[in-house]
Design a protein around this motif. Sequence first.
Motif, PDB file in Angstrom:
ATOM      1  N   UNK A  15      36.099  43.265  31.374  1.00 28.78           N
ATOM      2  CA  UNK A  15      36.560  42.194  31.373  1.00 28.78           C
ATOM      3  C   UNK A  15      38.307  42.506  31.320  1.00 28.78           C
ATOM      4  N   UNK A  16      38.308  43.491  30.376  1.00 31.34           N
ATOM      5  CA  UNK A  16      39.884  44.005  30.474  1.00 31.34           C
ATOM      6  C   UNK A  16      40.482  44.615  31.756  1.00 31.34           C
ATOM      7  N   UNK A  17      39.721  45.474  32.382  1.00 25.78           N
ATOM      8  CA  UNK A  17      40.216  46.177  33.549  1.00 25.78           C
ATOM      9  C   UNK A  17      39.993  45.153  34.750  1.00 25.78           C
ATOM     10  N   UNK A  18      39.157  44.359  34.764  1.00 28.94           N
ATOM     11  CA  UNK A  18      38.841  42.968  35.862  1.00 28.94           C
ATOM     12  C   UNK A  18      40.314  42.216  35.626  1.00 28.94           C
ATOM     13  N   UNK A  19      40.890  41.841  34.628  1.00 32.22           N
ATOM     14  CA  UNK A  19      41.919  41.049  34.693  1.00 32.22           C
ATOM     15  C   UNK A  19      43.287  41.694  34.753  1.00 32.22           C
ATOM     16  N   UNK A  20      43.303  42.953  34.495  1.00 31.88           N
ATOM     17  CA  UNK A  20      44.466  43.722  34.798  1.00 31.88           C
ATOM     18  C   UNK A  20      44.457  44.103  36.414  1.00 31.88           C
ATOM     19  N   UNK A  21      43.360  44.232  36.935  1.00 35.68           N
ATOM     20  CA  UNK A  21      43.500  44.447  38.338  1.00 35.68           C
ATOM     21  C   UNK A  21      43.723  43.217  39.067  1.00 35.68           C
ATOM     22  N   UNK A  22      43.150  42.132  38.585  1.00 36.45           N
ATOM     23  CA  UNK A  22      43.372  40.642  39.106  1.00 36.45           C
ATOM     24  C   UNK A  22      44.794  40.369  39.338  1.00 36.45           C
ATOM     25  N   UNK A  23      45.477  40.742  38.144  1.00 38.13           N
ATOM     26  CA  UNK A  23      46.953  40.315  38.010  1.00 38.13           C
ATOM     27  C   UNK A  23      47.776  41.195  39.077  1.00 38.13           C
ATOM     28  N   UNK A  24      47.446  42.354  39.037  1.00 37.17           N
ATOM     29  CA  UNK A  24      47.875  43.496  39.896  1.00 37.17           C
ATOM     30  C   UNK A  24      47.852  42.840  41.487  1.00 37.17           C
ATOM     31  N   UNK A  25      46.655  42.482  41.761  1.00 35.31           N
ATOM     32  CA  UNK A  25      46.505  41.890  43.134  1.00 35.31           C
ATOM     33  C   UNK A  25      47.275  40.644  43.537  1.00 35.31           C
ATOM     34  N   UNK A  26      47.178  39.683  42.170  1.00 39.38           N
ATOM     35  CA  UNK A  26      47.920  38.562  42.486  1.00 39.38           C
ATOM     36  C   UNK A  26      49.502  38.836  42.881  1.00 39.38           C
ATOM     37  N   UNK A  27      49.913  39.911  42.122  1.00 36.04           N
ATOM     38  CA  UNK A  27      51.301  40.013  42.295  1.00 36.04           C
ATOM     39  C   UNK A  27      51.652  40.599  43.529  1.00 36.04           C
ATOM     40  N   UNK A  28      50.640  40.952  44.354  1.00 39.26           N
ATOM     41  CA  UNK A  28      50.600  41.424  45.620  1.00 39.26           C
ATOM     42  C   UNK A  28      51.108  43.047  45.651  1.00 39.26           C
ATOM     43  N   UNK A  29      50.620  43.681  44.326  1.00 41.26           N
ATOM     44  CA  UNK A  29      50.844  45.202  44.428  1.00 41.26           C
ATOM     45  C   UNK A  29      49.830  45.705  45.185  1.00 41.26           C
ATOM     46  N   UNK A  30      50.261  46.950  45.822  1.00 41.38           N
ATOM     47  CA  UNK A  30      49.267  48.066  46.592  1.00 41.38           C
ATOM     48  C   UNK A  30      48.344  48.743  45.395  1.00 41.38           C
ATOM     49  N   UNK A  31      47.265  48.533  45.820  1.00 43.86           N
ATOM     50  CA  UNK A  31      46.373  49.197  44.788  1.00 43.86           C
ATOM     51  C   UNK A  31      45.559  50.009  45.625  1.00 43.86           C
ATOM     52  N   UNK A  32      45.237  51.437  44.787  1.00 44.66           N
ATOM     53  CA  UNK A  32      44.400  52.333  45.715  1.00 44.66           C
ATOM     54  C   UNK A  32      43.155  51.941  45.555  1.00 44.66           C
ATOM     55  N   UNK A  33      42.526  51.045  44.541  1.00 43.61           N
ATOM     56  CA  UNK A  33      41.262  50.547  44.447  1.00 43.61           C
ATOM     57  C   UNK A  33      41.154  49.305  45.476  1.00 43.61           C
ATOM     58  N   UNK A  34      40.148  49.234  46.341  1.00 41.52           N
ATOM     59  CA  UNK A  34      40.030  48.020  47.273  1.00 41.52           C
ATOM     60  C   UNK A  34      40.371  46.771  46.561  1.00 41.52           C
ATOM     61  N   UNK A  35      41.462  45.826  47.107  1.00 44.08           N
ATOM     62  CA  UNK A  35      41.593  44.619  46.409  1.00 44.08           C
ATOM     63  C   UNK A  35      40.621  43.621  46.350  1.00 44.08           C
ATOM     64  N   UNK A  36      39.526  43.820  47.202  1.00 46.98           N
ATOM     65  CA  UNK A  36      38.378  42.884  47.295  1.00 46.98           C
ATOM     66  C   UNK A  36      37.827  43.099  46.030  1.00 46.98           C
ATOM     67  N   UNK A  37      37.872  43.852  44.885  1.00 44.89           N
ATOM     68  CA  UNK A  37      37.348  44.055  43.785  1.00 44.89           C
ATOM     69  C   UNK A  37      37.853  42.687  42.839  1.00 44.89           C
ATOM     70  N   UNK A  38      39.087  42.167  43.255  1.00 42.30           N
ATOM     71  CA  UNK A  38      39.457  41.061  42.303  1.00 42.30           C
ATOM     72  C   UNK A  38      38.695  39.835  42.747  1.00 42.30           C
ATOM     73  N   UNK A  39      37.617  39.857  43.535  1.00 44.55           N
ATOM     74  CA  UNK A  39      37.162  38.773  44.045  1.00 44.55           C
ATOM     75  C   UNK A  39      36.321  38.204  42.507  1.00 44.55           C
ATOM     76  N   UNK A  40      35.586  38.899  41.902  1.00 43.90           N
ATOM     77  CA  UNK A  40      34.985  38.452  41.022  1.00 43.90           C
ATOM     78  C   UNK A  40      34.054  39.592  40.060  1.00 43.90           C
ATOM     79  N   UNK A  41      33.742  39.453  38.907  1.00 45.37           N
ATOM     80  CA  UNK A  41      33.142  40.743  38.167  1.00 45.37           C
ATOM     81  C   UNK A  41      32.067  41.459  38.914  1.00 45.37           C
ATOM     82  N   UNK A  42      31.209  40.740  39.805  1.00 43.47           N
ATOM     83  CA  UNK A  42      30.196  41.585  40.544  1.00 43.47           C
ATOM     84  C   UNK A  42      30.880  42.286  41.552  1.00 43.47           C
ATOM     85  N   UNK A  43      31.861  41.630  42.309  1.00 38.99           N
ATOM     86  CA  UNK A  43      32.236  42.557  43.460  1.00 38.99           C
ATOM     87  C   UNK A  43      33.292  43.876  42.571  1.00 38.99           C
TER      88      UNK A  43
END
Length: 259
Positions: free
Chosen positions: A184-212
């Motif tokens: 949950x900590x990593x998912x929230x951090x990652x989703x915030x990164x994607x929401x800011x429009x940051x370039x992520x090395x991990x596929x931004x699709x991961x921010x969709x939901x915890x299952x993805x």
Amino acid sequence: MLKRIRRWLGLERNPAEVPAAQWDRVERGLPFLDFLTPPERIRLRALALEFLASKEFHGARGLRLDDDILLSIALQACLLVLDIGLEAYAGWVGIVVYPGDFVIPRREFDEAGVVHEYEDEVLGEAWEGGPVLVAWFNEGAHPPGVNVVIHEFAHKLDMENGGVDGLPRLRAGMSRSAWAAAFSEAFDAFRAEVDRGAQTAIDPYAAEDPGEFFAVVTETFFESPHHLRARFPAIYEQLRRFYGLDPAAAARSPPEDRT
Ligand SMILES: [Zn+2]
């Protein structure tokens, strides 16, 4: 083509029945397997043949499934369960392979009860208790940064204990609360990164939901383990325990040290 592999199996349950040159050719297309020790690689090949004997493959839209495609999908699917065991894929048999991305017709009802029909373009899908659908790409045509097979089979592991919620059946000795806290900590951090429009090395699709998120970080765990370990060490540690494999540590050693 499956029949041919079954015939090999019928003769003798021995990975040597697939010519070494063929294993080598297929595995060259899967360089993320290189972290495996030679005994692990032999075990993976044997597991892949067992997997092929227990599943039914269908080529969609006229796709002719040759042995290289079957072996490639089987090796990738079995990498995830090399330590967990093939029984994690029990209860379903079908694998449908599409020539490239495909469309799934969807139908949804909104709150007013109005039905909305649309077509969803996908690279794969895993159905609970049902088949796995994957897109197959010829060499060089694969979309970058995505591993469709690893992704969909990670969903299968997630579903094994019901639902696609990012919480698979954990291994003995693993803590559910440690898993939930790390994810949950990593998912929230990652989703915030994607929401800011940051370039992520991990596929931004991961921010969709915890299952993805679980399916995508599983791809990263095997494809770019050093990156995952540096970016989300707690996730790397949970996946290392869950899969019983340590791709970053092994990849760091020179090949002669791996055995
Ligand atoms: Zn997915």
